[in-house]
Design an enzyme around this catalytic site. Structure first.
Site, PDB file in Angstrom:
ATOM      1  N   LYS A 291      17.120 -62.898  40.999  1.00  0.00           N
ATOM      2  CA  LYS A 291      18.524 -62.605  40.740  1.00  0.00           C
ATOM      3  C   LYS A 291      19.383 -63.677  41.420  1.00  0.00           C
ATOM      4  CE  LYS A 291      21.105 -58.255  40.542  1.00  0.00           C
ATOM      5  NZ  LYS A 291      21.088 -56.849  41.004  1.00  0.00           N
ATOM      6  N   GLU A 376      19.006 -40.064  36.997  1.00  0.00           N
ATOM      7  CA  GLU A 376      20.015 -39.052  37.304  1.00  0.00           C
ATOM      8  C   GLU A 376      19.508 -37.632  37.088  1.00  0.00           C
ATOM      9  OE1 GLU A 376      22.092 -42.880  36.381  1.00  0.00           O
ATOM     10  OE2 GLU A 376      20.551 -41.688  35.350  1.00  0.00           O
ATOM     11  N   ARG A 404      24.597 -37.871  31.931  1.00  0.00           N
ATOM     12  CA  ARG A 404      23.169 -38.000  31.649  1.00  0.00           C
ATOM     13  C   ARG A 404      22.374 -36.818  32.206  1.00  0.00           C
ATOM     14  NH1 ARG A 404      21.079 -43.995  32.605  1.00  0.00           N
ATOM     15  NH2 ARG A 404      20.110 -43.572  30.606  1.00  0.00           N
TER      16      ARG A 404
END
Length: 639
Positions: A291, A376, A404
């Site tokens: 990253k 979640e 969600r």
């Protein structure tokens, strides 16, 4: 970073009209192209903000995918879509990149309205494999030989939905579907969980790469070459992987596995992707990336490697402006104070420890904060289990992500009367991140959950007070929701009636303004403008918006008109609930409900969107005056 394209007047990226042209570039041109992409990424995000680290990490991967596959007939789905900036540039949008995340400009996520190469507008994680599964099934049934490529980060691979899809993908060997795992060891922050540990073992085994390079060097010196050398290398490589870092978790599913592949070596990427393409069935390609690659300041950023950055000085990486104290920072401080006093309070987050403000809690009490990854649903039901075990969990997520896990809130927490507190950050209109990141559904969805109590603080003091009230409830779910950005200055109450705060009041009772959460200052402004027109106004902050306090009904009955203001959808929200409660009380007072229209909102600054929706003081006042005129006309006729 060095000047891109130094020594030439020709920009390869600027002349690129589509991905098919990538196949005409030689190695030197591809190296220049990668440098130009990184330069544009840094320049654009430094100016407008956005997701920098993830996109710097997929420059070579994006180029390789579009050289090997033929978009848009071969469909490429990015998970999550915030790593699609490179894809956008390679599909003809580099010239528009200065408009990134601005009104009318490029979205920070894939957008079907922008390009035929953008198939899925996905900014919620772990969905790409399900989309790809359906697309590949459709291709097979329609007799198409096109491929589907799903690029999923190792962070998104922690989501249960991704594994549900993998289970189906692996069950059918006839579909041309390539799963590219972009493994950089991070979502926002380092990826957590058993899967992360397994991938880390593969990524970091000190014996794996040196052994592989030694084999490769030896083979390249032997008289036989070409296909035979590659096949020998591939066979030995598989044996080395099995010995040093077994790939059973993928291969036991029945998925062909290729990798790990250096995600910044374009030749290796193209070779691996070509092998996957030619296999004819589902293949998983494991790609290792860094990253922020190519921008040392991003790589060195320990918190999130500049995952998402506001405008910054590219020479230092420092933000151009210091953000004022935000709602999240108030929660961050208060939850630590509560944790000091309450050893039963624990925290749960879904791969967003820093963004939702649980980091200070985790630093002080590392054993009492659980990061479950991008999961979640699991977070909510695990919280129910923690509550059943005698603890009080605080689940902190963005408001858009509670959508969600609605079934888990309803049937796993509320049905069992579990004392779980949900803290919803970035509630309401958030703006720049686009349609799926607006937290404008939570108060409508949660209204239908039996027993649930929902609070919307208007300022920092109320956030602290309501959070404490919420964690004191041990027999039902509670919710505290607040907006994105700077916290409102404290707005003192002149009186409390029931659980409601009265913010201002006149002797005459023309209009009752019920202003929810961060819209309290808007309610006060509306009142001032109405008073200037000669009308008496009462402004109330309900604090707890579910259930509707009987005091609201009593106040409504005493006024000519009720006006509700909320940063949530109008259908099924707070205004709708107040209207129902007033009607159930037998009162016919007119009620004007102001909130967000139930539509997907294009990205723009929050104030711009609110203005477009008529959620400004002037627009609300104009509507209120017109309603008062209609009420007067009716009264005249009735008289």
């Amino acid at each position: 970073m060095a000047d891109v394209g130094k020594g030439t007047d020709v920009s390869i990226l600027a002349d690129l009209s589509g991905p098919s042209e990538l196949r005409d570039l030689d190695d030197a041109e591809l190296t220049r192209l990668a440098a130009e992409i990184r330069e544009l990424l840094i320049t654009s995000v430094a100016s407008n903000g956005g997701h920098l680290g993830p996109n710097l990490g997929v420059v070579e991967l994006g180029i390789a995918i579009h050289r090997v596959f033929e978009s848009p007939s071969d469909r490429v789905v990015w998970d999550t879509g915030h790593q699609s900036y490179v894809h956008k540039m390679l599909t003809g949008r580099a010239g528009q990149f200065g408009t990134l995340r601005t009104e009318g400009g490029l979205s920070g996520y894939p957008s079907q309205a922008e390009s035929e190469h953008d198939w899925v507008e996905n900014s919620h994680a772990s969905t790409s494999l399900s989309y790809a599964d359906g697309m590949a099934k459709a291709n097979h049934l329609l007799g198409k030989d096109d491929h589907v490529v799903a690029v999923i980060g190792d962070g998104a691979l922690t989501g249960g939905m991704a594994w549900e899809a993998l289970n189906n993908i692996a069950a059918d060997n006839d579909r041309r579907l390539i799963v590219v795992v972009n493994d950089n060891g991070r979502s926002y922050t380092p990826t957590v969980g058993g899967l992360a540990n397994r991938l880390t073992a593969i990524r970091t085994n000190p014996k794996y790469e040196p052994t592989l390079h030694a084999i490769k060097d030896r083979l390249t010196r032997t008289p036989f070459g070409g296909t035979r050398a590659y096949e020998a290398l591939h066979a030995i490589k598989k044996g080395v992987k099995d010995a040093l870092a077994p790939q059973g978790m993928f291969e036991d599913l029945g998925l062909k596995y290729i990798g790990p592949v250096d995600g910044h070596d374009l030749a290796s990427l193209e070779h691996a992707l070509s092998q996957a393409k030619n296999f004819g069935g589902p293949v998983l390609v494991h790609v290792l990336t860094t990253k922020g690659h190519g921008y040392d300041i991003a790589v060195a950023n320990e918190n999130d490697q500049m995952h998402q950055a506001g405008p910054f000085d590219r020479a230092t990486g420092d933000a151009l402006a210091i953000a004022p104290a935000g709602w999240t920072s108030v929660f961050r401080d208060e939850i630590v104070r509560i944790a000091d006093e309450r050893p039963d309070v624990v925290g749960i987050t879904a791969a967003m420890l820093y963004p939702v403000g649980l980091d200070a809690f985790a630093d002080k009490f590392p054993d009492r904060v659980f990061d479950v990854g991008i999961a979640e649903q699991h977070a909510v039901t695990s919280a129910a289990g923690l509550a059943m075990g005698g603890l009080h969990p605080v689940v902190a997520v963005y408001a858009t992500f509670i959508n969600r896990a609605f079934d888990q809130v309803l049937l796993d927490v509320a049905l069992h009367k579990c004392g779980v507190t949900f803290v919803l950050d970035r509630a309401g209109v958030t703006g720049d991140d686009g349609a799926s990141h607006n937290g404008m559904w939570d108060m409508s969805l949660l209204q239908i959950v039996p027993g649930l109590r929902l609070a919307a603080p208007r300022d920092g003091s109320q956030l602290r007070e309501l959070l404490r009230e919420a964690v004191d409830v041990d027999d039902a779910p509670t919710v505290v929701r607040f907006a994105k950005g700077a916290v409102c200055p404290d707005l003192p109450a002149i009186e409390r009636i029931g659980t409601c705060d009265v913010l201002s009041r006149d002797d005459s009772a023309d209009v009752l303004v019920v202003a929810v959460g961060s819209f309290a200052p808007l309610g006060v402004e509306v009142a001032e403008l109405l008073r200037a027109q000669g009308h008496g106004v009462t402004v109330v902050d309900p604090r707890w918006v579910k259930p509707v306090d009987p005091a609201i009904v009593q106040l409504a009955a005493a006024h000519r008109l009720v006006v509700t203001l909320e940063d949530n959808g109008r259908q099924g929200g707070v205004g709708a609930s107040i209207t129902q409660a007033v009607r159930d009380g037998g009162h016919e007072v007119p009620i004007r409900v102001h909130g967000v229209e139930q539509e997907f909102l294009d990205h723009a600054k929050r104030d711009v969107i609110l203005g477009r929706l008529g959620l400004t003081a002037r627009a609300v006042v104009d509507d209120t005056l017109a309603a008062l005129d209609r009420s007067s006309d009716r009264n005249s006729v009735d008289g």
